[in-house]
Scaffold this active site. Structure first.
Site, PDB file in Angstrom:
ATOM      1  N   SER A 132       0.894  -1.295  -0.127  1.00  0.00           N
ATOM      2  CA  SER A 132       0.075  -0.152   0.019  1.00  0.00           C
ATOM      3  C   SER A 132       0.896   1.246   0.024  1.00  0.00           C
ATOM      4  O   SER A 132       0.341   2.297  -0.844  1.00  0.00           O
ATOM      5  CB  SER A 132      -0.851   0.002   1.222  1.00  0.00           C
ATOM      6  OG  SER A 132      -1.826  -1.107   1.320  1.00  0.00           O
ATOM      7  N   ILE A 157       3.090  -9.709  -9.200  1.00  0.00           N
ATOM      8  CA  ILE A 157       2.819  -9.114 -10.577  1.00  0.00           C
ATOM      9  C   ILE A 157       1.931 -10.243 -11.347  1.00  0.00           C
ATOM     10  O   ILE A 157       2.211 -11.313 -11.677  1.00  0.00           O
ATOM     11  CB  ILE A 157       4.249  -8.943 -11.099  1.00  0.00           C
ATOM     12  CG1 ILE A 157       5.199  -8.213 -10.149  1.00  0.00           C
ATOM     13  CG2 ILE A 157       4.225  -8.229 -12.387  1.00  0.00           C
ATOM     14  CD1 ILE A 157       4.589  -6.918  -9.726  1.00  0.00           C
ATOM     15  N   GLN A 335     -23.368 -19.753   2.197  1.00  0.00           N
ATOM     16  CA  GLN A 335     -24.315 -19.919   3.199  1.00  0.00           C
ATOM     17  C   GLN A 335     -25.680 -20.515   2.779  1.00  0.00           C
ATOM     18  O   GLN A 335     -26.535 -21.359   3.388  1.00  0.00           O
ATOM     19  CB  GLN A 335     -24.770 -18.465   4.024  1.00  0.00           C
ATOM     20  CG  GLN A 335     -25.379 -18.930   5.272  1.00  0.00           C
ATOM     21  CD  GLN A 335     -24.672 -19.340   6.255  1.00  0.00           C
ATOM     22  OE1 GLN A 335     -23.409 -19.381   6.197  1.00  0.00           O
ATOM     23  NE2 GLN A 335     -25.157 -20.070   7.342  1.00  0.00           N
ATOM     24  N   GLU A 362      -5.019  -3.980  -6.511  1.00  0.00           N
ATOM     25  CA  GLU A 362      -5.502  -2.703  -7.175  1.00  0.00           C
ATOM     26  C   GLU A 362      -5.788  -1.701  -6.112  1.00  0.00           C
ATOM     27  O   GLU A 362      -6.534  -0.743  -6.327  1.00  0.00           O
ATOM     28  CB  GLU A 362      -6.273  -2.539  -8.350  1.00  0.00           C
ATOM     29  CG  GLU A 362      -5.488  -3.095  -9.513  1.00  0.00           C
ATOM     30  CD  GLU A 362      -6.127  -2.622 -10.886  1.00  0.00           C
ATOM     31  OE1 GLU A 362      -6.530  -1.741 -10.789  1.00  0.00           O
ATOM     32  OE2 GLU A 362      -6.058  -3.611 -11.898  1.00  0.00           O
ATOM     33  N   GLY A 363      -5.197  -1.961  -5.037  1.00  0.00           N
ATOM     34  CA  GLY A 363      -5.526  -0.970  -3.661  1.00  0.00           C
ATOM     35  C   GLY A 363      -6.566  -1.620  -2.902  1.00  0.00           C
ATOM     36  O   GLY A 363      -7.726  -2.130  -3.413  1.00  0.00           O
TER      37      GLY A 363
HETATM   38  N1  COS Z   1      -4.065  11.344  -9.469  1.00  0.00           N
HETATM   39  C1  COS Z   1      -2.910  12.135  -9.525  1.00  0.00           C
HETATM   40  N2  COS Z   1      -2.111  12.583  -8.666  1.00  0.00           N
HETATM   41  C2  COS Z   1      -2.318  12.103  -7.461  1.00  0.00           C
HETATM   42  C3  COS Z   1      -3.341  11.121  -7.266  1.00  0.00           C
HETATM   43  C4  COS Z   1      -4.408  10.893  -8.341  1.00  0.00           C
HETATM   44  N3  COS Z   1      -5.467  10.170  -8.246  1.00  0.00           N
HETATM   45  N4  COS Z   1      -3.673  10.783  -6.051  1.00  0.00           N
HETATM   46  C5  COS Z   1      -2.557  11.434  -5.309  1.00  0.00           C
HETATM   47  N5  COS Z   1      -1.720  12.033  -6.362  1.00  0.00           N
HETATM   48  C6  COS Z   1      -0.691  13.033  -5.932  1.00  0.00           C
HETATM   49  C7  COS Z   1      -0.944  14.020  -4.744  1.00  0.00           C
HETATM   50  O1  COS Z   1      -1.583  15.055  -5.188  1.00  0.00           O
HETATM   51  C8  COS Z   1       0.287  14.418  -4.230  1.00  0.00           C
HETATM   52  O2  COS Z   1       1.015  15.250  -4.952  1.00  0.00           O
HETATM   53  P1  COS Z   1       2.314  15.980  -4.633  1.00  0.00           P
HETATM   54  O3  COS Z   1       3.330  15.391  -4.663  1.00  0.00           O
HETATM   55  O4  COS Z   1       2.297  17.294  -5.796  1.00  0.00           O
HETATM   56  O5  COS Z   1       1.873  16.519  -3.262  1.00  0.00           O
HETATM   57  C9  COS Z   1       0.863  12.861  -4.448  1.00  0.00           C
HETATM   58  O6  COS Z   1       0.348  12.055  -5.587  1.00  0.00           O
HETATM   59  C10 COS Z   1       1.139  12.048  -3.137  1.00  0.00           C
HETATM   60  O7  COS Z   1      -0.280  11.799  -2.642  1.00  0.00           O
HETATM   61  P2  COS Z   1      -0.634  11.080  -1.221  1.00  0.00           P
HETATM   62  O8  COS Z   1      -0.085  12.271  -0.438  1.00  0.00           O
HETATM   63  O9  COS Z   1      -2.335  10.875  -1.410  1.00  0.00           O
HETATM   64  O10 COS Z   1       0.371   9.813  -1.181  1.00  0.00           O
HETATM   65  P3  COS Z   1       0.459   8.947  -0.288  1.00  0.00           P
HETATM   66  O11 COS Z   1       1.895   8.446  -0.064  1.00  0.00           O
HETATM   67  O12 COS Z   1      -0.244   9.143   1.285  1.00  0.00           O
HETATM   68  O13 COS Z   1      -0.270   7.752  -1.195  1.00  0.00           O
HETATM   69  C11 COS Z   1      -2.029   6.235  -1.331  1.00  0.00           C
HETATM   70  C12 COS Z   1      -1.683   7.771  -1.237  1.00  0.00           C
HETATM   71  C13 COS Z   1      -2.033   5.415  -0.202  1.00  0.00           C
HETATM   72  C14 COS Z   1      -3.546   6.474  -1.844  1.00  0.00           C
HETATM   73  C15 COS Z   1      -1.441   5.478  -2.563  1.00  0.00           C
HETATM   74  O14 COS Z   1      -0.024   4.887  -2.285  1.00  0.00           O
HETATM   75  C16 COS Z   1      -1.959   4.316  -2.974  1.00  0.00           C
HETATM   76  O15 COS Z   1      -2.785   4.402  -3.752  1.00  0.00           O
HETATM   77  N6  COS Z   1      -1.711   2.868  -2.527  1.00  0.00           N
HETATM   78  C17 COS Z   1      -2.223   1.921  -3.126  1.00  0.00           C
HETATM   79  C18 COS Z   1      -1.373   1.433  -4.127  1.00  0.00           C
HETATM   80  C19 COS Z   1      -2.204   0.320  -4.946  1.00  0.00           C
HETATM   81  O16 COS Z   1      -3.209   0.357  -5.179  1.00  0.00           O
HETATM   82  N7  COS Z   1      -1.394  -0.994  -5.117  1.00  0.00           N
HETATM   83  C20 COS Z   1      -1.744  -1.792  -5.708  1.00  0.00           C
HETATM   84  C21 COS Z   1      -0.774  -2.406  -6.796  1.00  0.00           C
HETATM   85  S1  COS Z   1      -1.293  -2.307  -8.325  1.00  0.00           S
HETATM   86  S2  COS Z   1      -2.030  -3.978  -8.677  1.00  0.00           S
END
Ligand code: COS
Length: 392
Positions: A132, A157, A335, A362-363
């Site tokens: 995450s 992957i 169930q 995917e999150g």
């Molecule tokens: N589109 C464009 N930019 C985005 C965005 C989006 N949907 N969401 C966040 N950003 C940008 C933010 O604006 C922020 O920009 P700045 O660097 O200019 O401040 C930056 O990205 C970081 O965003 P945030 O502070 O929300 O990052 P975090 O590290 O807190 O992470 C989560 C956010 C947890 C939501 C993210 O890491 C995530 O989605 N993790 C799950 C990953 C995932 O789905 N893994 C599965 C693998 S793929 S099968």
């Protein structure tokens, strides 16, 4: 205006996808699950009839379907078998960052590869110590002259053992957290090593691999978007692909619901089919409502994209609710089957195992809630696509 009517083309496409799922996927789904069989011949057939690579632009040989149409296909694939469906649909996840951030030459070469032959590509973001927490990744890409040298490993992957190329995220500035990540296209032949194929609880026909890079070199033009803007590219990609996985979750739930509803009309207890008992009717009713609501969220998250609007909130709503609903519906289907639901000879235990991954990949459902909470509590301006070096 809100219009829930699909176009004739969308209805035809859904019917074609359904028939494919019914004739090509369902007959082997439970056997492939049991043996964890890679569905190569189904990949080839799906590619042949045009059910793969839905989002690829026409100029690179793709059908360039709208997002809603892609979701109609994904729901049917999920209904057929979400393990096989995931294998068929994973190209979209790998191709989206290329569509968004690849140069013309890169798009021609790598997207063209997927449309010229039934080839596969994988999205490589997650690492053993960074799931995450994407910003915590350790894979490194070091620029040396006109190339990047990549080292590290990526886990979970999808299609990792069979891909011809990968979209790989790596740190180009290790001290900058999420602002130090860049994305690259890495061809398999550059030296990507498949270390392990995972043995999974569900979606056992899909391939999930641990892969690694030991000083793998790619030309500098294989960078997608701008250097150090890879995190945003990954987030923009997930905004675009979460509607599709959510649709797949609806498909799993629909399959479980149909099995349970049919069984409840056949299974007689206390002198009547169990569907006559209110205890069962209420479960069936809740299953139906959850699926209906999940599908509407999926459609909304897709249509916003088709209208060119930002869909971060809508796609997290869809993913969270569709995934959790698929799990709940599948558990309830077991169930309804009673003790038989726990037996492998009956169809629903597979669906329960398959549904679980929808709350993880995917999150996770928790990450979707995090995104939802941030979007509703502290909405923020997201950088213009052109500022991260990608197409709108
Ligand atoms: N589109 C464009 N930019 C985005 C965005 C989006 N949907 N969401 C966040 N950003 C940008 C933010 O604006 C922020 O920009 P700045 O660097 O200019 O401040 C930056 O990205 C970081 O965003 P945030 O502070 O929300 O990052 P975090 O590290 O807190 O992470 C989560 C956010 C947890 C939501 C993210 O890491 C995530 O989605 N993790 C799950 C990953 C995932 O789905 N893994 C599965 C693998 S793929 S099968």
């Amino acid at each position: 205006m809100v219009d829930f009517t699909l176009t004739d083309e969308q209805k035809d496409l859904r019917e074609m996808a359904h028939n494919f799922a019914d004739k090509e996927i369902r007959p082997v789904a439970w056997e492939y699950d049991r043996d964890s069989t890679w569905p190569q011949e189904i990949v080839e057939k799906a590619w042949e009839v045009g059910l793969m690579n839905a989002e690829l632009p026409e100029e690179y040989g793709g059908p360039e379907l709208d997002m809603l149409s892609g979701c109609l296909i994904e729901e049917e694939m999920g209904w057929g078998c979400s393990g096989i469906g995931t294998s068929l649909m994973a190209n979209g996840l790998a191709a989206t960052p290329v569509i968004l951030g690849g140069s013309e030459e890169i798009k021609k070469k790598y997207l063209g590869m997927l449309t010229e032959e039934p080839k596969l590509a994988s999205f490589a973001l997650t690492e053993p110590d960074a799931g995450s927490d994407v910003g915590g990744m350790k894979t490194r890409a070091v620029k040396q002259g006109d190339k990047y040298v990549i080292s590290g490993s990526k886990c979970f992957i999808t299609n990792g053992s069979h891909a011809d190329w990968y979209t790989v995220y790596a740190k180009t500035d290790p001290d900058a957290g999420h602002r130090g990540i860049s994305a690259f296209v890495v061809p398999k032949e550059a030296g990507v090593v498949v270390d392990k194929k995972e043995d999974k609880l569900g979606q056992r026909a899909s391939d999930t691999a641990l892969i690694s890079f030991d000083e793998v070199e790619v030309p500098a033009d294989h960078l997608l978007g701008e250097e150090n803007k890879g995190f945003k590219l990954a987030m923009m990609t997930l905004d675009r692909t979460r509607p599709g996985v959510s649709a797949m979750a609806v498909g799993i739930g629909r399959a479980a619901f149909e099995f349970a509803a049919d069984y409840s009309k056949e299974r007689v207890q206390f002198g009547v089919p169990i569907a006559m008992h209110q205890a069962i009717q209420f479960m069936i009713a809740d299953m139906a409502t959850k699926l209906e609501a999940a599908r509407l969220l999926v459609y909304k998250s897709a249509v916003l994209l088709d209208q060119g609007q930002r869909n971060t909130l809508a796609s997290s709503h869809a993913k969270r609710f569709a995934a959790d609903s698929a799990m709940e519906v599948a558990v309830d289907a077991v169930q309804v089957y009673g003790g038989y639901g726990f037996i492998k000879e009956y169809p629903v235990e597979k669906l329960m195992r398959d549904a679980k991954i929808m709350q993880l990949y995917e999150g996770t459902s928790q990450i979707q809630r995090l995104v939802i909470a941030r979007e509703v509590l502290m909405p923020r301006r997201i950088e213009e696509p052109s500022k991260v070096g990608v197409a709108a």
